[in-house]
Design an enzyme around this catalytic site. Sequence first.
Site, short mmCIF file in Angstrom:
data_model
loop_
_atom_site.label_atom_id
_atom_site.label_comp_id
_atom_site.label_asym_id
_atom_site.label_seq_id
_atom_site.Cartn_x
_atom_site.Cartn_y
_atom_site.Cartn_z
N ASP A 1 0.77 -1.25 0.00
CA ASP A 1 0.00 0.00 0.00
C ASP A 1 0.80 1.30 0.00
O ASP A 1 0.77 2.09 -0.95
CB ASP A 1 -1.00 0.00 1.18
CG ASP A 1 -0.37 -0.37 2.54
OD1 ASP A 1 0.85 -0.60 2.58
OD2 ASP A 1 -1.11 -0.40 3.54
N GLU B 1 -8.38 3.94 6.90
CA GLU B 1 -8.16 4.27 5.49
C GLU B 1 -9.37 4.91 4.81
O GLU B 1 -9.22 5.86 4.04
CB GLU B 1 -7.72 3.02 4.71
CG GLU B 1 -6.30 2.57 5.01
CD GLU B 1 -6.15 1.89 6.37
OE1 GLU B 1 -7.19 1.41 6.91
OE2 GLU B 1 -5.03 1.83 6.89
C1 DMJ Z 1 -1.42 2.67 9.62
O1 DMJ Z 1 -0.57 2.34 10.63
C2 DMJ Z 1 -0.67 3.25 8.46
O2 DMJ Z 1 -1.55 3.99 7.71
C3 DMJ Z 1 -0.02 2.22 7.62
O3 DMJ Z 1 0.61 2.76 6.48
C4 DMJ Z 1 -0.96 1.13 7.20
N1 DMJ Z 1 -2.21 1.24 7.85
C5 DMJ Z 1 -2.21 1.45 9.25
C6 DMJ Z 1 -3.60 1.58 9.80
O4 DMJ Z 1 -4.51 0.77 9.20
#
Ligand code: DMJ
Length: 549
Positions: A314, A451
Site C-alpha cells: 500500500d 483508510e
Molecule cells: C497505519 O498504521 C498506516 O496507515 C499504515 O501505512 C498502514 N495502515 C495502518 C492503519 O490501518
Amino acid sequence: MLGQFRKEYVALNLPNTIVDANSNRGWSKRSLWRWWNQLSRFQRSVVYILILAACFAALYFLPATHPSWNPSNGKLNIALDRNHVTPPLSLLSPKKAQPPDNSLDKEQPAKEAHINNNTQKKQPMLDKEDLVLSGETANNNNVGQVHSPPRDGVKFSEFAEAREWVANSLHFDGNRDVNLFEVTIRVLGSLLSSYHLSGDRMFLDKAVDLGTRLLPCFDSDSGVPYSDVNLATRKAHSPKWSPDSSTSEVTTIQLEFRDLSRCTGDPKFEDSAAKVSLHVHGLEKSEGLVPIFINANTGHFRSYSTITLGARGDSYYEYLLKQWIQTGQTIDYLRDDFVEAISGVMKHLTRRTAQNKYLFIGELLAGGRDFKPKMDHLTCYLPGTLALGVHNGLPQEHMQLAEELMTTCYQMYAQQPTFLAPEITYFNIQERTTGDMSVKTNDAHNLLRPEFVESLWYMYQITGNKTYQDWGWQIFQAFEKYAKVVNGYTSIGNVRNPVNTRPRDMMESFFLSETLKYLYLLFSDDPHILSLDKYVLNSEAHPLPIYDT
Ligand code: DMJ
C-alpha cells in the site's frame, strides 16, 4: 373529624413561609396573594413588564460572569482543559484556510491529458501564523530550516501533560527489537509533527535520539533497510520469519527521515532513506507495480511475490506521491513512478462486480499470473491519495477512479449489518452470482482502521461534496454503537453479527492518531483547517511541512 383536620392543617402549614435572607423578615404566601389581588389591572401589567425586563437583563448579563466569556471582544475564550476540550487539531490553522483551488482546472486545461510539468519551485510553505499549537512549557529554542514558534494564547492541559510524559518518561534505550516502519510512522512522525506544531525543541531532541537508534537498519549491503532493530544494542536484522523486508515498509520512512534532516541540518537521515527510494526506482517493475517483498542484502524483489495495494504494498505508492509533494514537486521520478503505477493499477488490478458493477482493486498472485478478487480495507486509502495527486496537478482521470473506489469502499461498510467494514472483502466477478461481495470468517474483524475515513476527508476537502461527510457520520455512529467500551474503543472480531461482535479489548494507536483525527477534520466547522498546500500527512496522519525542494 375536626381534630384530624386541624392536625393535617398544622402539619401542612409549617413550611409555608418565604424568608428574606437579608432582612430576616417573613412573607407569607397568603399575604403575597392578597397583595396581588388588590392590584389594579394596570398595576399588574406593570409588574409583568418589570419581571420580563428583569429576565432579559439576567440573560444578557449573566454570561459576563462566566469564566470563558471575554467582554472585551465579545467572544468566547475556549479554555482547553479537561472540562472543556477542543481537539488539538482545531489549533492548526488560525488563519482562515483558503478554499480548495478549483481554479487549477481552468488554469491547466492540459492536465487531463498529461502531467503538469511543474518546474516552478514552490516558495517555503510555512510561516509563523500557520503553527499555533502551544504547550504551556514549550520553549522557542529551535534549529533547522523550519521554525515553529509557540504563540501566545491557546493552551490546553492535555498537551502539557503529554509533553511532560514524553520529556520525562519516553526513553528509547530499552533492550528490545522494534519494527523500523511502525516506529518511524507512529513515533518519529508524531515527535516531528509535535515539534512543528508546538515549536518545542524537546520533541526534536527525542526525534534525533530515536532516528539515530533506527539508522543501523540501513547498514545492509544494498542500503535497503532491515525490518527490525534493537534500540539499545542498535543491531538490525531481517524479520524472524523471513529473509525479506516488506516493500511498503522500506519505502514508507522517507517523509520522516527527510524531515528529521531538514530540522537538524544533518543530512544523514534523509540520505539513508532517500537512497532506498532511488534504489527501488531503479528496479524492474510491471508497469509501475511492485512485488511486496524485497531482500535487504541483495536489494532485489522476491520473484513471484504478490502485487497488491493492500498489506505490504500500500504505502509504497502513497509515499511516491507524498515525497514528491514534500519536496516541493522537485523530484520528478517520484511523480512519474506514481503516475505509471496508477496506470498499472487501472490496467491490471481493477475489475467490476458482476451484479452492480462496483469497481474494486484486486491482487496479482505469483508475480502477476493470477488475479484474486480480494481487497484489503487498507486499499481504501487510495482514493484519498489519488485526490491529493489531482489537487497537485496530476491527471483528472485519477479522480474518476477515486470516486468509483469511494463508492465501493462505502459499500464495504454499508453492506454489513454493523455498518463496519471487514478487514478483507472478496468481490463477485462471475456472471450469474448474487451479491457483490462476501466476507470469510477469518477476515470478518474490524481493527478500527482509518483508510476509508482518511479518503473521505481528502475527497471532501478537495471536492466539497457533503456526501462524504454523511458517509463519515454513518461510520462514526457505527463505531459508537459497536466499538465503544468503557475506557475507549475496541477492535471487534465480527462485523457480520451485530448481536455478537466479539470485542477484542484492543485499541490500536492508529485509531487515535488517524481514524479519529480524520473524522474530526471531516466534521470540522472549518473544512480547510489543515492546509494541503502547507502540510503533507505521513502514513500515520502526522502533519509534516512541505518544503520547496
Ligand atoms: C497505519 O498504521 C498506516 O496507515 C499504515 O501505512 C498502514 N495502515 C495502518 C492503519 O490501518
